[in-house]
Design a protein around this motif. Structure first.
Motif, mmCIF file in Angstrom:
data_model
loop_
_atom_site.group_PDB
_atom_site.id
_atom_site.type_symbol
_atom_site.label_atom_id
_atom_site.label_comp_id
_atom_site.label_asym_id
_atom_site.label_seq_id
_atom_site.Cartn_x
_atom_site.Cartn_y
_atom_site.Cartn_z
ATOM 1 N N PRO A 75 -33.410 57.830 -3.424
ATOM 2 C CA PRO A 75 -32.710 56.570 -3.683
ATOM 3 C C PRO A 75 -32.383 56.363 -5.171
ATOM 4 C CG PRO A 75 -35.027 56.146 -3.286
ATOM 5 C CD PRO A 75 -34.809 57.617 -3.078
ATOM 6 N N TYR A 76 -31.321 57.022 -5.617
ATOM 7 C CA TYR A 76 -30.905 56.930 -7.016
ATOM 8 C C TYR A 76 -29.958 55.748 -7.191
ATOM 9 C CZ TYR A 76 -28.749 58.179 -11.460
ATOM 10 O OH TYR A 76 -28.289 58.148 -12.744
ATOM 11 N N GLU A 77 -30.281 54.857 -8.104
ATOM 12 C CA GLU A 77 -29.473 53.657 -8.319
ATOM 13 C C GLU A 77 -28.589 53.750 -9.553
ATOM 14 O OE1 GLU A 77 -31.946 50.152 -8.162
ATOM 15 O OE2 GLU A 77 -32.434 50.490 -6.058
ATOM 16 N N GLY A 78 -28.537 54.920 -10.172
ATOM 17 C CA GLY A 78 -27.664 55.097 -11.330
ATOM 18 C C GLY A 78 -28.340 54.668 -12.625
ATOM 19 N N VAL A 79 -27.496 54.325 -13.618
ATOM 20 C CA VAL A 79 -27.996 53.885 -14.922
ATOM 21 C C VAL A 79 -28.628 52.506 -14.758
ATOM 22 C CG1 VAL A 79 -27.319 53.315 -17.285
ATOM 23 C CG2 VAL A 79 -26.221 55.226 -16.113
ATOM 24 N N TRP A 80 -29.774 52.307 -15.437
ATOM 25 C CA TRP A 80 -30.484 51.034 -15.320
ATOM 26 C C TRP A 80 -29.610 49.874 -15.776
ATOM 27 C CZ3 TRP A 80 -31.864 47.188 -18.738
ATOM 28 C CH2 TRP A 80 -32.726 46.195 -18.230
ATOM 29 N N ARG A 81 -29.591 48.815 -14.985
ATOM 30 C CA ARG A 81 -28.905 47.565 -15.325
ATOM 31 C C ARG A 81 -29.877 46.433 -15.081
ATOM 32 N NH1 ARG A 81 -24.777 50.199 -12.159
ATOM 33 N NH2 ARG A 81 -23.162 50.939 -13.556
ATOM 34 N N GLU A 82 -29.653 45.331 -15.762
ATOM 35 C CA GLU A 82 -30.502 44.164 -15.522
ATOM 36 C C GLU A 82 -30.364 43.741 -14.071
ATOM 37 O OE1 GLU A 82 -30.555 40.835 -18.182
ATOM 38 O OE2 GLU A 82 -30.039 42.118 -19.896
ATOM 39 N N GLY A 83 -31.476 43.262 -13.502
ATOM 40 C CA GLY A 83 -31.506 42.857 -12.102
ATOM 41 C C GLY A 83 -32.777 43.383 -11.457
ATOM 42 N N THR A 84 -32.892 43.153 -10.181
ATOM 43 C CA THR A 84 -34.087 43.591 -9.456
ATOM 44 C C THR A 84 -33.911 45.016 -8.966
ATOM 45 O OG1 THR A 84 -34.505 41.325 -8.739
ATOM 46 C CG2 THR A 84 -35.626 43.072 -7.521
ATOM 47 N N HIS A 85 -34.932 45.825 -9.207
ATOM 48 C CA HIS A 85 -34.950 47.205 -8.708
ATOM 49 C C HIS A 85 -36.103 47.323 -7.722
ATOM 50 C CE1 HIS A 85 -31.897 48.746 -11.436
ATOM 51 N NE2 HIS A 85 -32.378 47.850 -12.303
ATOM 52 N N SER A 86 -35.856 48.027 -6.622
ATOM 53 C CA SER A 86 -36.834 48.136 -5.537
ATOM 54 C C SER A 86 -37.819 49.265 -5.770
ATOM 55 C CB SER A 86 -36.118 48.407 -4.213
ATOM 56 O OG SER A 86 -35.184 47.396 -3.964
ATOM 57 N N ASN B 46 -42.195 51.873 -9.583
ATOM 58 C CA ASN B 46 -43.467 51.834 -8.851
ATOM 59 C C ASN B 46 -43.640 50.595 -7.997
ATOM 60 O OD1 ASN B 46 -44.268 54.250 -10.095
ATOM 61 N ND2 ASN B 46 -44.913 53.117 -11.900
ATOM 62 N N GLN B 47 -42.956 49.506 -8.376
ATOM 63 C CA GLN B 47 -43.014 48.262 -7.602
ATOM 64 C C GLN B 47 -41.775 47.449 -7.928
ATOM 65 O OE1 GLN B 47 -46.798 46.826 -8.856
ATOM 66 N NE2 GLN B 47 -46.091 46.048 -10.807
ATOM 67 N N ASP B 48 -41.395 46.551 -7.034
ATOM 68 C CA ASP B 48 -40.219 45.717 -7.277
ATOM 69 C C ASP B 48 -40.337 45.064 -8.651
ATOM 70 O OD1 ASP B 48 -39.514 46.446 -4.752
ATOM 71 O OD2 ASP B 48 -39.760 44.463 -3.863
ATOM 72 N N THR B 49 -39.267 45.166 -9.438
ATOM 73 C CA THR B 49 -39.331 44.647 -10.804
ATOM 74 C C THR B 49 -37.956 44.316 -11.351
ATOM 75 O OG1 THR B 49 -40.158 45.087 -13.027
ATOM 76 C CG2 THR B 49 -39.224 46.947 -11.846
ATOM 77 N N GLN B 50 -37.955 43.518 -12.404
ATOM 78 C CA GLN B 50 -36.734 43.230 -13.150
ATOM 79 C C GLN B 50 -36.876 43.724 -14.592
ATOM 80 O OE1 GLN B 50 -36.033 38.999 -12.737
ATOM 81 N NE2 GLN B 50 -35.083 39.274 -10.725
#
Length: 141
Positions: free
Chosen positions: A91-102, A117-121
């Motif tokens: 599950p690659y989400e690309g370049v990091w952007r502000e927002g919630t990552h799973s 490692n855990q849901d985070t912003q």
């Protein structure tokens, strides 16, 4: 073949043996009854004919059991395929952007790849929410 794969067939075989035994008794009773009613003597030949018919039917029963088992396995495989299609293997989400990552996703940030490692912003590298998976390489000359 594993022991677990043999167990259903073993239970099926025991049940089939029980049915066969009962049907042999019924065949003998049927022949005896026919002898009484008709006054003719039907013997081993009739029982053998009955048994040949029953054996053919039990072969069909085994084939039907195998088909049902194949259908069950096919349904399980289809369910797994759908499950895998819904979940990306990576599950690659690309370049990091502000927002919630799973939890479980990967992003790139400052040239490295990070695992969430855990849901985070939070930004990768600023706390325990992220683990560096691939360090940035050396730039070529």
């Amino acid at each position: 073949m594993s022991e677990n794969a043999r167990e259903p067939w073993g239970a099926f075989a025991k049940e089939a043996q029980s049915i066969i035994s009962e049907n042999r008794k019924l065949a003998r009773k049927s022949v005896a009854s026919a002898n009484q009613k008709s006054g003719k003597q039907y013997g081993d030949r009739t029982i053998k004919e009955f048994w040949a018919l029953f054996s053919a039917k039990s072969g069909i029963t085994r084939a039907l059991w195998a088909l049902k088992r194949a259908d069950d396995l096919e349904a399980r495989l289809k369910k797994l395929e759908v499950s895998l299609a819904e979940k990306s293997a990576f599950p690659y989400e690309g370049v990091w952007r502000e927002g919630t990552h799973s939890k479980g996703c990967f992003v790139t940030h400052n040239g490295g790849m990070w695992h969430c490692n855990q849901d985070t912003q939070t930004k990768p590298g600023t706390g325990p929410h992220w683990t560096l998976a691939v360090k940035a390489g050396v730039k070529a000359k």
